[in-house]
Design a protein around this motif. Structure first.
Motif, mmCIF file in Angstrom:
data_model
loop_
_atom_site.group_PDB
_atom_site.id
_atom_site.type_symbol
_atom_site.label_atom_id
_atom_site.label_comp_id
_atom_site.label_asym_id
_atom_site.label_seq_id
_atom_site.Cartn_x
_atom_site.Cartn_y
_atom_site.Cartn_z
ATOM 1 N N ASN A 248 23.466 29.189 39.879
ATOM 2 C CA ASN A 248 24.515 29.141 39.246
ATOM 3 C C ASN A 248 25.405 28.022 39.750
ATOM 4 O O ASN A 248 26.380 27.510 39.215
ATOM 5 C CB ASN A 248 25.134 30.423 40.046
ATOM 6 N N HIS A 253 25.092 28.162 32.191
ATOM 7 C CA HIS A 253 24.728 29.379 32.015
ATOM 8 C C HIS A 253 24.433 29.692 30.378
ATOM 9 O O HIS A 253 24.597 28.754 29.632
ATOM 10 C CB HIS A 253 26.226 30.242 32.161
ATOM 11 N N GLU A 255 22.176 32.894 27.910
ATOM 12 C CA GLU A 255 21.252 34.118 27.735
ATOM 13 C C GLU A 255 19.744 33.577 27.895
ATOM 14 O O GLU A 255 19.172 34.248 28.636
ATOM 15 C CB GLU A 255 21.381 34.869 26.459
ATOM 16 N N ALA A 382 30.324 41.393 39.941
ATOM 17 C CA ALA A 382 30.800 41.918 38.608
ATOM 18 C C ALA A 382 32.330 42.062 38.590
ATOM 19 O O ALA A 382 32.932 42.276 37.601
ATOM 20 C CB ALA A 382 30.300 43.391 38.742
ATOM 21 N N ASP A 386 38.494 36.615 35.940
ATOM 22 C CA ASP A 386 38.071 35.745 34.973
ATOM 23 C C ASP A 386 38.866 34.284 35.532
ATOM 24 O O ASP A 386 39.601 34.479 36.354
ATOM 25 C CB ASP A 386 38.678 36.154 33.677
ATOM 26 N N ARG A 405 23.123 37.153 37.435
ATOM 27 C CA ARG A 405 23.368 36.201 36.570
ATOM 28 C C ARG A 405 24.728 35.261 36.584
ATOM 29 O O ARG A 405 25.746 36.031 37.001
ATOM 30 C CB ARG A 405 23.133 36.601 35.285
ATOM 31 N N SER A 406 24.611 34.033 36.411
ATOM 32 C CA SER A 406 25.742 33.148 36.441
ATOM 33 C C SER A 406 26.802 33.882 35.227
ATOM 34 O O SER A 406 26.336 34.089 34.054
ATOM 35 C CB SER A 406 25.225 31.733 35.918
ATOM 36 N N ARG A 407 28.070 33.783 35.543
ATOM 37 C CA ARG A 407 28.928 33.771 34.812
ATOM 38 C C ARG A 407 29.723 32.770 33.928
ATOM 39 O O ARG A 407 30.036 31.891 34.715
ATOM 40 C CB ARG A 407 29.855 34.709 35.450
ATOM 41 N N ASP A 409 32.735 32.350 32.968
ATOM 42 C CA ASP A 409 34.072 32.315 33.366
ATOM 43 C C ASP A 409 34.339 31.947 34.846
ATOM 44 O O ASP A 409 35.492 32.380 35.268
ATOM 45 C CB ASP A 409 34.922 33.800 32.953
ATOM 46 N N VAL A 410 33.229 31.724 35.456
ATOM 47 C CA VAL A 410 33.361 31.471 37.089
ATOM 48 C C VAL A 410 32.824 30.012 37.042
ATOM 49 O O VAL A 410 31.969 29.521 36.845
ATOM 50 C CB VAL A 410 32.566 32.479 37.759
ATOM 51 N N TYR A 412 31.401 27.671 40.149
ATOM 52 C CA TYR A 412 30.709 27.671 41.286
ATOM 53 C C TYR A 412 30.530 26.740 41.994
ATOM 54 O O TYR A 412 30.275 25.343 41.502
ATOM 55 C CB TYR A 412 29.230 28.374 40.983
#
Length: 560
Positions: A248, A253, A255, A382, A386, A405-407, A409-410, A412
């Motif tokens: 992260n 990021h 799939e 979770a 956003d 899992r890395s988001r 919209d974030v 890090y």
């Protein structure tokens, strides 16, 4: 002839014209002329923080968000030593800090004068450049040397690889006399650097080896978000011969990205270890967290390892480096995408088959485990708002976060330059002041208490949110093998404490909320992320024995 303090008067404007628009000042007497000079500058933002150690990390957080050099000013003596941890962190993260320390004139060093230490080359092992400036600038040569050195320092701070620089300025008494007016013709020396581009011949040579490798692994280390690199990696993820590993902290990021290598490379059979071994390894960015990934690649070395970075270095984390490539990783990876040949490979699908199984198993386990650090992190990750700036303290927070899992919209961040627990609050505080976004820090209780002076700061706003996972001490040492629980030395690892975090929060004027159970967690997070006019601290209490059991059971069951 010039005024003895003409250099001091001109210093802020030289810094400002080089892009340094903010300075963090800690109080003192020897640095009084510097304080007068910077606070008199019409456009310089001056912030006051008393604790020098916290001030330096705060400046680091500001620079992370603004991508501009940030100044630090302190008095002489041990005040300057307190900057050292953050300067070391900035050095290994390539963060441009401009450290300005007041000093006694050299004739008074080691003469039993107050607040005096040897400050020349104070940070020599973790600084880009250091300068000892003249005591006064009355002569034209001293004034020239003063302004030239400041220009050189400012250029060094931002030139790739960027990093901290040190200006040590001896100041004689009297200290509180009026300063001369700044010069009307400030002398600025600008560095002009041209982006380093590989020749077509060099790219073609790399392309030959790229196209001949059917198993290519790209590892992205900690780094700021880079749109060019992200776009290139997104295109490369469609290549069946390419596997992308990105924790992260890489701010990459997708799939098809392996974002939890610590989980992926745990408990591999020898057959799996051999099948996953890449022919070609490419690394970008800074360090990685996963110890299992490092161990795996040191034991199952690829045929080639290219490390791509914007400046020359020999970073050989996996002990198999064959090419150190000075280039923009985004541009080089894009060149490979545009010119690569289509080859048949099973490599990506083989890796992703295991990864998808682990993701499904992870969800199943987290849903079934009792209330613990692991399930708390699941709920937090979770519910993060956003477009949030997420800061993770070292030790357990960064490790737990990487199981999720890395988001996209974030953003890090974690201080992995030196990976210490010090400075996590102060760094996140600086980032929160420089941004209007929600800035969330997730910290353990020991890290929080250690840097609690980071809350001694009048500049903090309601966008600064903190989650303290209070498991009663340094729980990380129960998650790794440190021997039997009854070991008499255990208290020296875990450092249990009796600090009341609610009282600590109240002392600094922050909001506080306490959570003891999974049932309380949803309402607690709603409280935390609600609008506020000051920092908010959510303390989540967990049981260290349950945490230890759940964590170890997770790794026992994840590969079943």
């Amino acid at each position: 002839m010039f005024s003895p303090r003409q250099g001091i008067s001109d210093l802020p404007d030289i810094c400002y014209r080089h892009g340094m628009h903010t300075v963090v000042i800690s109080p003192g007497s020897r640095n009084a002329p510097l304080i007068f000079s910077f606070t008199n500058h019409a456009n310089m933002e001056c912030l006051s923080i008393a604790d020098e150690r916290s001030a330096a990390y705060f400046a680091l957080g500001l620079a992370l968000v603004t991508h501009q050099p940030v100044g630090l000013i302190c008095t002489s003596g041990t005040a300057a030593l307190n900057y050292a941890p953050a300067i070391a962190e900035a050095y290994y993260q390539n963060i441009p800090l401009v450290v300005i320390t007041a000093d006694r004139p050299s004739e008074w060093i080691d003469q039993a004068d107050g607040q005096t230490i040897r400050q020349s080359e104070l940070y020599r092992n973790f600084i880009k450049q250091s300068f000892n400036l003249p005591v006064d600038t009355a002569s034209s040569s001293d004034f020239w040397y003063f302004t030239r050195s400041v220009n050189e320092a400012m250029n060094a701070a931002v030139h790739e690889p960027s990093g901290p620089v040190h200006l040590n300025i001896p100041l004689s008494e009297p200290l509180y006399t009026p300063l001369p007016k700044p010069s009307s013709d400030i002398h600025v020396i600008q560095n002009i650097s041209v982006p380093q581009l590989l020749t077509d011949e060099a790219i073609e040579a790399l392309l030959v080896r790229w196209n001949s490798s059917s198993k290519k692994m790209i590892i992205c280390g900690a780094d700021v978000a880079d749109e060019s690199r992200f776009r290139a990696l997104t295109l490369l993820s469609a290549n069946p011969s390419v596997v992308i590993v990105a924790e992260n902290l890489s701010n990459i990021h997708g799939e098809m990205v392996i974002s939890s290598p610590e989980r992926f490379f745990a408990l591999l059979t020898e057959e799996e270890a051999s099948a996953f071994r890449p022919d070609l390894l490419i690394t970008v960015g800074h360090s990685i967290v996963s110890g299992r990934l490092k161990k795996y690649l040191r034991q199952h070395t690829p045929l080639e390892h290219w490390h791509i970075q914007p400046s020359p270095s020999h970073v050989d984390t996996f002990q198999c480096l064959t090419q150190s490539i000075v280039a923009s990783s985004g541009l080089l990876l894009r060149s490979l995408v545009e010119r690569e040949a289509k080859i048949s490979s099973y490599y990506r699908d083989l890796v992703l088959t295991r990864e998808m199984h682990l993701r499904n198993k992870h969800r199943e386990l987290v849903e079934g485990f009792p209330y613990s650090d692991l399930t708390v992190f699941g709920a937090i990750m979770a519910r993060i708002p956003d477009d949030c700036n997420l800061h993770l303290a070292n030790s357990t927070p960064i490790r737990y976060s990487q199981l999720f899992r890395s988001r996209a919209d974030v953003t890090y961040h974690c201080n992995r330059g030196t990976s210490g627990i010090d400075g996590c609050i102060s760094t996140a505080a600086g980032a929160s002041v420089a941004s209007t976004k929600t800035t969330l820090l997730i910290s353990g209780d020991v890290s929080f208490v250690y840097d609690s002076n980071g809350l001694w700061n009048k500049h903090l706003k309601g966008n600064f949110k903190i989650i303290v996972i209070n498991n009663g001490g340094g729980n990380i040492f129960r998650l790794i093998d440190t021997g039997k629980d009854e070991n008499p030395a255990r208290e020296f690892f875990e450092t249990p404490h009796s600090v009341n975090i609610k009282h600590l929060a109240e002392a600094y004027g922050a909001n506080h909320y306490l959570c003891h159970s999974h049932e309380e967690l949803a309402a607690s997070l709603n409280w935390l992320f609600a609008p506020a006019d000051r920092p908010s601290i959510l303390e989540i209490v967990t049981d260290f024995e349950v945490n230890t059991t759940v964590f170890k059971d997770y790794y026992k069951q994840i590969h079943l």
